[in-house]
Design an enzyme around this catalytic site. Structure first.
Site, PDB file in Angstrom:
ATOM      1  N   GLY B 165       0.875  -1.096   0.103  1.00 56.82           N
ATOM      2  CA  GLY B 165       0.032  -0.050   0.029  1.00 56.82           C
ATOM      3  C   GLY B 165       0.825   1.319  -0.146  1.00 56.82           C
ATOM      4  O   GLY B 165       2.177   1.255  -0.356  1.00 56.82           O
ATOM      5  N   GLY B 166       0.392   2.230   0.668  1.00 53.35           N
ATOM      6  CA  GLY B 166       0.994   3.589   0.524  1.00 53.35           C
ATOM      7  C   GLY B 166       2.232   3.378   1.288  1.00 53.35           C
ATOM      8  O   GLY B 166       3.308   4.300   0.909  1.00 53.35           O
ATOM      9  N   GLY B 400      24.951  10.421 -30.567  1.00 57.86           N
ATOM     10  CA  GLY B 400      24.227  11.191 -29.284  1.00 57.86           C
ATOM     11  C   GLY B 400      24.622  10.182 -28.015  1.00 57.86           C
ATOM     12  O   GLY B 400      24.842  11.304 -26.841  1.00 57.86           O
ATOM     13  N   ALA B 401      24.835   9.190 -27.950  1.00 57.36           N
ATOM     14  CA  ALA B 401      25.083   8.348 -26.843  1.00 57.36           C
ATOM     15  C   ALA B 401      26.451   8.898 -26.223  1.00 57.36           C
ATOM     16  O   ALA B 401      26.676   8.700 -25.048  1.00 57.36           O
ATOM     17  CB  ALA B 401      24.845   6.774 -27.247  1.00 57.36           C
TER      18      ALA B 401
END
Lengths: 695, 502
Positions: B165-166, B400-401
Site C-alpha cells: 500500500g502507501g 548522441g550516446a
C-alpha cells in the site's frame, strides 16, 4: 600463441660462428599457441635466439596478437583466426609468412607442425632450414607403427603388441583379445595423450576405438589407430638425446615423468629416483642406438616404460623439443635450443658423453588452467584477472606465454606455465617448489596448484615410490584438496579471524576531518566464530600491534604479518614459522576464501552475535542436480546422442563435449526419460551450462 | 515520527538509514494469536502502569517490556520465519553498544477492534528508532517517510518483510532500497486484490519479491540472501557514503598503490570491434582492491553503476556494458544511470565514467516508450553534475550516446581515450551506407571511414579528449586527477530547483 616465429636468425648465428655458408635473414620459429607448451617453446626459443644474435618472427593467430611471444619477437605475422587448423596448422599461411619476412629458418616449437613431415618437406623445397630432425626421421618416428619396427631392428626393447593398423571396431576387439587385456588404443599419428585410451574389456575397446579415432581425426587429421599391451604399474622415464648431422649422438640423462593424469604429464623431475647408473646407461645407449639408426639429428626424446624390475620398453620417440626439456637443461647445464640451432646449421656436437653431468635436481610442475577436483583436471577458461609468477624466488624458473589479462580460451591447451625449481638435492628442489607454488598468484581461472602442491608434499611421492597410476592410486575417490591436520586447521582459523579483524579495524579508519566518534577507543580483544568445512569454531583474539594471539580449538596460535589487504599474497609468521597464504576473496558478510597449502578453503567469520542469529536464517534449497546434466567444462558439443522422450540407462552416453581437443563423453547419472535437450552438435557451451534435463 | 526524523536530519547532522523494521507487522492485530502466557506478561505490564509504584520503577518495567517487545513467543515466531526481530537487526547493524533509542515508550492509540485492550499494547510498538554508529560514524535508524530530507542525508531502505500500500512510498523516496530474498515484498496491492480486480493469478514473490524488484521493475537496488547478509552488507555500503551533503565523500585508509599499473587493461578490449568484453574487468582492475559495490546489478545490465574507491576516496562508477546488448543505451539503462549520477552529485561523490557505447537502442518499442525523454534524464544528470567528472572512452563512443556519457560537452573535467577508442557519429558500416548510398565500392569507403574516424584522433584533435592514454596507466591517471579535482567548486545558476525531464 605463438607460434611460429621467424627469426633472422641463422644468419647471425652463422656469422658469429664464422661460417657464412648461406645467407639467411630470418628464422621462423613455429611453436604452438596458447598451447603453452608451444608458446613457451617459442619464448624459450626467442630468448636463446636473442642470445645468439638471431632475430625472430613470431607467427600467431588473431586472438594471440597480444601474446607474450608476439611481443618478444622482432616481427610478427598473423596467420589466421583462432581455430588451430586455420592458423597454426595452416601451412600455406605459414609458408607465406616465411616468404614475406624472408625468414631462412624455422623453429617449430613443441607442437602443431613440429612433427609434421609435410611441413618439413615444404620448407626444404624452399631452402628454408627446419630446426629439427630430417624429414625421414620425423616420418619414421612420427608413425608409431614404423617407429616400433625400427626400434626392434635397432635392438631397442619394445612392448609386446600388434604391429599394424587396426581396421575397424571388430578388428580392434579381436586384436585386443589376442594381446590380452588391458590394452592401450592409440592414434598412430600424434601423441600427448590425445586419441589414447586404455581398455579393460571388449566394450571399452569398442568405445575407445570410436572416441580415439574421432579425436585422432580432429587432432591430427589421421584416424589410424594401433593397439598394444598396456604395461601395468609402469613408470614413464624418458631419455633426452642430442644428435648431429655427422653421425654423433649423446644421451643427456633421463626425466621421470610418471606423475600423469589421463596420460598427460603433470609433474616431472630429473634425474629419476629410480634409476641406477647401469640402468641409466643401458637406456641411454639404446636411445642413442635408435637415434643413430634413423640418422637422427637435433634434440629428441626417447620415451620408455619402466617396470618395477627396471625392465624398460621403448614407447615412442618425440622428434621435437619437449615441454619438460628445462629440467634436463638444469641438471646438465646445456641450452637445448642453442644446441638445436647449432645442429641445424650443421655443426658437430661439441660435448662428449662423459661431459654430460647430473648436477643437482630439477622438478617441473605443469600449471594448468584446470579444475583438479574433476578427474584430476578438466579444462577451465577465463580471463587472468591477476597473475604473478614467483620469479623473484631464487632457483625458480617459469616458462609461460601468458600475462595478466590473458584469456584462456577453449581453442588451445590449458597450460598456463611450466614451473621449474632447482636445488642441490631433491629435498631442496621440492622445498623450492612448495614456496614457488605458494607464491604463484593466478586469479580468474581455476588452476591445478592445489593438486600440484599435494603431489609434491605427498609422502609416497617424496619417497620416490611412484607409477603412472600414482594419482588414481593415491586419490581413488578423486582429488579432494588438502586434508587439514588439527594444527593446520587452527592455523587457518586463526589467520582468517585475524584477517577479518584487520579488515574491520581498517574500515573504521577514515582520513581527514570527518565526524567519527572520538569516544570509542580501539578494541584489542574479540570473540568470534569461524565456520570451516561445515563446522563452527569459537575463536578468541587479542591484538598487540600487527600480531594476534588466537585461542581456537583448545590451542593458541600466534599469527603476525603486515596485513596488507590489497596484496594478493599474505606473508605471515605463524607460531614463528614463515607461511605464505593468499586471500582470494573477502566480503562484507565475513566470507573469506584463503589459499592455504595450495588448497582453497572457504571460511566464514562472524561476530558471536551474528553467529548466534545465523541459526535462524532460512536454508536455501540447492538445485536438484541428479536430473540435470550441466557441462563440466567449457567446450564445443560434438554429438548429442539423445532426444526428448528417449529413455536412457544409467551410464549411457548423453552427449560428447570437446574441449582443448579432448573428447569427453557425458553420461546419465541414473536411468530416466529425457525431458529436454538444450544443446546441439557444433554449439559452444560454457562451464555449468545446462545441456540435458531428465524427468 | 516523520516530522521528528525530518527535523533531525534537516539540521544537517547526520546520515539516516530508513529501515522498514516493521517486525511484527504481519501479526495482524495480535489479539487472535496472542497466547495466554504472553498476555499474562502483558497484562502485568499494563497493571503496573496504573499502580502506585514509583516512577523509577515504572520506567524500568516499561523499558524491560519494550525490550521484550511482543514477547518470546512472537520473537520465536519471527525467527521461525527466517527473520530477526527489530532489536536484533539494529544490534547487528550498529557498532556494539552504540545504539541510543528514541521513543521507547510510545504506544499505539488505536481504539478499534479491541486494540485498546491492555494485552494489545506494547511499549515501543512496531518500530525501533534511534541513532547509533557504523564504523564510528553516526547514523539514524528509523521508520516512515522523510520526504524533506531527500538530498540532505543519504537514505537507505532495507526491506525485511512485507510492505504494501502507501507504505511502499517510504522506501521509494529514499536513495537506495535493498531487499531480503524470499522474505520481503513490496507492492501497491497484494495478490488478493490483484486477483479480484484484474483476475490475475500471481504470488507475493512474483508480484513484489526481491527478484521482481531487482531484475524487472527496478524498484530495488540490491537483494541479499537473508537478514544477516543484508545488515552486514549495509554496514559495508555505509562506509562509501558521506554523512550529509555538506560532508565530503569519505576517504578510508588505502593499501592499494595509487600508481599501480594494470597490465591486464592493455589487452582487455578485443581487436574485433564487434566482440564483447566485460566492463567489470576494467572497473575491478582500476579501483582499489578490485572492490566494487554494484548498484542494480540485475537490472538494465547494459549499464553498470556502483561505488568503489580510488586511493581510498569514494567514487561513483558508470560504465556501458558491452557484454549486454552491446552496451547500448535504452530507456531502462538511461534511467538507472541518471538516478545514480544524481545521487553522486547530491553527495559530493566524484563520477568516473567508462564509455563503450554504440548508440541508443533503435526501434518502435523504445521510441514509443519515450527514449527521448528518458535518455534526456541521463544527459541532464551528467550535465548538471558539479562533482569531479572523469571519463575514459575505452572503445566506441558513437553519436548522441557519446555525448550523453559524461562527454567534454557536458562539462567533463578530464576526458581520456584509450588507443582503441572510436569517437564518431556511428560505426563505419552504417555511416558508409548512408554517406555513399547506392554506390558500389562500399568496402573501400568503409576502410577509408575506419582509417579516418575509427580511432581517437579526430576527438583528440578537437580537444574533446584531453589525452590518449595507455590503458594500463588508467588507475594512476584517475587517482592523480581526483587529487587535483578534490578542490573543484562549481555552481549552477540559482534556481528553485531544476526541472529534470521526468
Amino acid at each position: 600463441m605463438a607460434a611460429y616465429m621467424i627469426t633472422p636468425t641463422l644468419q647471425r648465428v652463422l656469422l658469429s660462428a664464422k661460417h657464412v655458408s648461406f645467407q639467411s635473414r630470418y628464422c621462423v620459429v613455429a611453436g604452438r599457441a596458447r598451447y603453452s607448451v608451444v608458446y613457451d617453446a617459442s619464448e624459450k626459443v626467442m630468448k636463446t635466439c636473442r642470445k645468439m644474435g638471431i632475430k625472430t618472427v613470431a607467427v600467431h593467430s588473431d586472438v594471440d596478437a597480444n601474446a607474450v611471444h608476439v611481443k618478444m619477437a622482432d616481427e610478427a605475422v598473423c596467420v589466421g583466426p583462432a581455430p588451430t587448423n586455420r592458423s597454426y596448422l595452416n601451412m600455406d599461411a605459414i609458408m607465406d609468412a616465411i616468404r614475406i619476412t624472408g625468414a631462412q629458418a624455422v623453429h617449430p616449437g613443441y607442437g602443431f607442425l613440429s612433427e609434421n613431415k609435410e611441413f618439413a618437406k615444404r620448407l626444404a623445397a624452399e631452402d628454408v632450414v627446419f630446426v629439427g630432425p630430417d624429414t625421414h626421421a620425423i616420418h619414421a618416428m612420427g608413425d608409431k607403427i614404423e617407429s616400433k619396427l625400427l626400434a626392434k631392428a635397432a635392438k631397442v626393447n619394445v612392448i609386446p603388441g600388434f604391429d599394424g593398423v587396426v581396421e575397424n571396431v571388430e578388428d580392434a576387439v579381436k586384436i585386443a583379445g589376442q594381446i590380452g587385456y588391458p590394452v592401450m588404443i592409440k592414434a598412430s599419428a600424434g601423441g600427448g595423450g590425445k586419441g589414447m585410451r586404455i581398455a579393460w574389456n571388449d566394450d571399452e575397446t569398442r568405445e575407445g576405438f570410436r572416441l580415439s579415432s574421432q579425436e585422432a581425426a580432429s587432432s591430427f587429421g589421421d584416424d589410424r589407430l594401433l593397439i598394444e599391451k598396456f604395461v601395468d604399474n609402469p613408470r614413464h622415464i624418458e631419455i633426452q638425446v642430442l644428435a648431429d648431422k655427422h653421425g654423433n649422438a649423446l644421451w643427456l640423462n633421463e626425466r621421470e615423468c610418471s606423475i600423469q593424469r589421463r596420460n598427460q604429464k603433470v609433474v616431472e623431475e630429473a634425474p629419476s629416483t629410480f634409476l641406477d647408473p647401469d640402468t641409466r646407461r643401458a637406456m641411454g645407449e639404446q636411445a642413442v642406438q635408435l637415434a643413430k639408426a634413423v640418422k637422427y639429428s637435433s634434440a629428441g626424446t626417447v620415451e620408455f616404460l619402466v617396470d618395477s624390475k627396471k625392465n624398460f620398453y621403448f614407447l615412442e620417440m618425440n622428434t621435437r623439443l619437449q615441454v619438460e626439456h628445462p629440467i634436463t637443461e638444469c641438471i646438465t647445464g646445456l641450452d637445448l635450443v642453442q644446441q638445436m640451432i647449432r645442429i641445424a646449421k650443421g655443426f658437430p656436437l661439441v660435448h662428449r658423453q662423459e661431459d654430460i653431468p647430473i648436477n643437482g635436481w630439477a622438478i617441473e610442475s605443469r600449471v594448468y588452467a584446470e579444475d583438479p577436483y574433476k578427474s584430476f583436471g578438466l579444462p577451465s577458461i577465463g580471463r587472468l584477472s591477476q597473475y604473478q609468477e614467483p620469479i623473484s624466488l631464487p632457483n625458480v624458473r617459469v616458462d609461460s606465454g601468458i600475462q595478466e589479462g590473458s584469456d584462456i580460451s577453449i581453442y588451445y591447451d590449458p597450460m598456463i606455465s611450466k614451473l621449474v625449481t632447482y636445488g642441490a638435492t631433491r629435498a631442496e628442489a621440492l622445498q623450492k617448489m612448495e614456496d614457488a607454488l605458494d607464491h604463484y598468484v593466478i586469479r580468474g581461472v581455476t588452476h591445478n596448484i592445489p593438486l600440484l602442491r599435494e603431489i609434491i608434499t605427498n609422502p609416497r611421492f617424496i619417497s620416490g615410490d611412484i607409477t603412472t597410476n600414482f594419482l588414481p592410486e593415491e586419490y581413488p575417490e578423486g582429488f579432494t584438496g588438502h586434508r587439514l591436520t588439527p594444527e593446520g586447521r587452527r592455523e587457518l582459523l586463526a589467520t582468517a579471524a585475524a584477517l577479518y579483524i584487520s579488515a574491520q579495524l581498517r574500515s573504521q579508519r577514515f582520513m581527514g576531518n570527518l565526524r567519527v566518534s572520538t569516544t570509542s577507543q580501539e578494541q584489542s580483544q574479540w570473540e568470534l566464530q569461524v565456520e570451516l568445512e561445515k563446522k563452527s569454531h569459537l575463536v578468541s583474539l587479542s591484538r598487540s600491534g600487527s600480531s594476534f594471539t588466537v585461542e581456537v580449538d583448545g590451542g593458541s596460535v600466534e599469527v603476525s604479518g603486515e596485513w596488507n589487504l590489497a596484496s594478493a599474497l599474505l606473508p605471515l609468521s605463524i607460531n614463528g614459522n614463515p607461511r605464505v597464504l593468499q586471500c582470494l576473496s573477502r566480503d562484507a558478510t565475513g566470507q573469506i576464501t584463503l589459499q592455504y597449502l595450495g588448497t582453497q578453503f572457504k571460511l566464514r567469520v562472524l561476530s558471536r552475535l551474528a553467529a548466534k542469529l545465523t541459526g535462524h536464517m532460512p536454508e536455501k534449497v540447492p538445485e536438484d542436480t541428479s536430473s540435470i546434466l550441466r557441462s563440466p567444462m567449457p567446450g564445443s558439443v560434438v554429438a548429442v546422442s539423445v532426444k526428448p522422450g528417449d529413455m536412457v540407462a544409467e551410464g549411457q552416453e548423453i552427449c560428447v563435449i570437446e574441449a582443448m581437443k579432448m573428447q569427453n563423453s557425458l553420461i546419465a547419472a541414473r536411468a530416466a526419460k529425457v525431458k529436454s535437450v538444450h544443446c546441439k552438435a557444433g554449439e559452444t557451451v560454457g562451464e555449468g551450462d545446462l545441456l540435458v534435463e531428465l524427468e | 515520527m516523520a516530522a521528528f526524523a525530518a527535523a533531525r536530519s534537516s539540521r544537517g547532522v547526520l546520515s539516516a538509514i530508513k529501515a522498514s523494521f516493521n517486525t511484527f507487522a504481519n501479526v495482524k492485530h495480535g489479539l487472535a494469536v496472542a497466547p495466554i502466557a504472553q498476555s499474562h506478561l502483558l497484562q502485568h505490564a499494563r497493571w503496573y502502569s496504573v499502580s502506585h509504584l514509583s516512577v523509577h520503577e515504572r520506567i524500568d518495567r516499561k523499558r524491560n517490556a519494550a525490550l521484550v517487545g511482543g514477547g518470546q513467543k512472537r520473537i520465536d515466531a519471527q525467527h521461525k520465519r527466517g527473520k530477526l526481530t527489530a532489536r536484533e537487526r539494529v544490534e547487528l547493524l550498529l557498532d556494539p553498544d552504540s545504539f541510543v533509542e528514541y521513543d521507547m515508550f510510545v504506544e499505539h492509540r488505536c481504539s478499534d477492534f479491541g486494540m485498546e485492550e491492555d494485552h494489545n499494547k506494547f511499549p515501543g510498538d512496531s518500530v525501533v528508532t534511534g541513532q547509533g554508529r557504523i564504523n564510528g560514524r553516526l547514523v539514524y535508524v528509523f521508520s516512515q517517510r522523510n520526504v524533506l530530507a531527500s538530498g540532505v542525508v543519504p537514505q537507505i531502505s532495507l526491506i525485511m518483510g512485507p510492505c504494501a500500500g502507501g507504505a511502499v512510498y517510504s522506501p521509494a523516496l529514499t536513495d537506495f532500497t535493498f531487499m531480503v530474498k524470499d522474505t520481503s515484498y513490496l507492492f501497491i496491492t497484494g495478490p488478493d486484490v490483484v486477483k479480484s480486480v484484474t483476475n490475475e493469478d500471481v504470488t507475493q514473490e512474483e508480484l513484489g519479491g526481491a527478484k521482481t524488484h531487482t531484475a524487472v521493475s527496478g524498484v530495488a537496488h540490491r537483494a541479499f540472501e537473508n537478514d544477516i547478509d543484508a545488515l552486514l552488507n549495509l554496514r559495508d555500503f555505509f562506509n562509501f557514503l558521506p554523512l550529509s551533503n555538506r560532508d565530503p565523500a569519505p576517504v578510508t585508509e588505502c593499501q592499494d598503490p595509487s600508481d599501480r599499473l594494470v597490465p591486464g587493461l592493455d589487452t582487455v578490449v578485443p581487436f574485433e570491434t564487434t566482440k564483447a568484453y566485460d566492463m567489470l574487468d576494467i572497473i575491478q582492475g582500476v579501483v582499489d582492491e578490485r572492490e566494487f559495490f554494484e548498484i542494480m546489478p540485475n537490472y538494465a545490465k547494459n549499464i553498470v553503476v556502483g561505488f568503489a574507491r580510488m586511493n581510498g576516496r569514494t567514487v561513483g562508477i558508470v560504465g556501458n556494458q558491452p557484454k549486454v546488448a552491446s552496451g547500448c543505451l535504452d530507456i531502462n539503462s538511461s534511467v538507472k544511470g541518471a538516478r545514480f549520477v544524481r545521487f553522486c552529485d547530491a553527495f559530493n561523490i566524484p563520477i568516473i565514467t567508462f564509455v563503450d557505447v554504440p548508440g541508443f537502442l533503435p526501434g518502435t518499442s523504445q521510441e514509443y516508450g519515450g527514449i527521448i525523454r528518458h535518455g534526456a534524464k541521463l544527459l541532464f544528470a551528467f550535465a548538471e553534475a558539479t562533482v569531479p567528472k572523469i571519463t575514459i572512452i575505452t572503445r566506441k563512443a558513437y553519436g548522441g550516446a557519446y555525448d550523453v556519457m559524461s562527454s567534454k560537452h557536458l562539462r567533463g573535467d578530464v576526458n581520456y581515450a584509450w588507443p582503441s577508442a572510436e569517437v564518431a557519429v556511428m560505426g563505419a558500416k552504417g555511416a558508409v551506407q548512408i554517406i555513399f548510398r547506392g554506390k558500389t565500392n562500399q568496402a573501400e569507403q568503409e576502410a577509408e571511414y575506419v582509417e579516418k574516424f575509427a580511432n581517437p584522433f579526430p576527438a583528440a584533435v578537437r580537444g574533446f579528449v584531453d589525452d590518449i592514454i595507455v590503458p594500463s596507466t588508467t588507475r594512476k591517471r584517475i587517482c592523480r586527477d581526483l587529487e587535483v579535482l578534490a578542490s573543484k567548486k562549481q555552481t549552477n545558476p540559482w534556481k528553485k530547483h531544476a526541472n529534470i525531464p521526468l
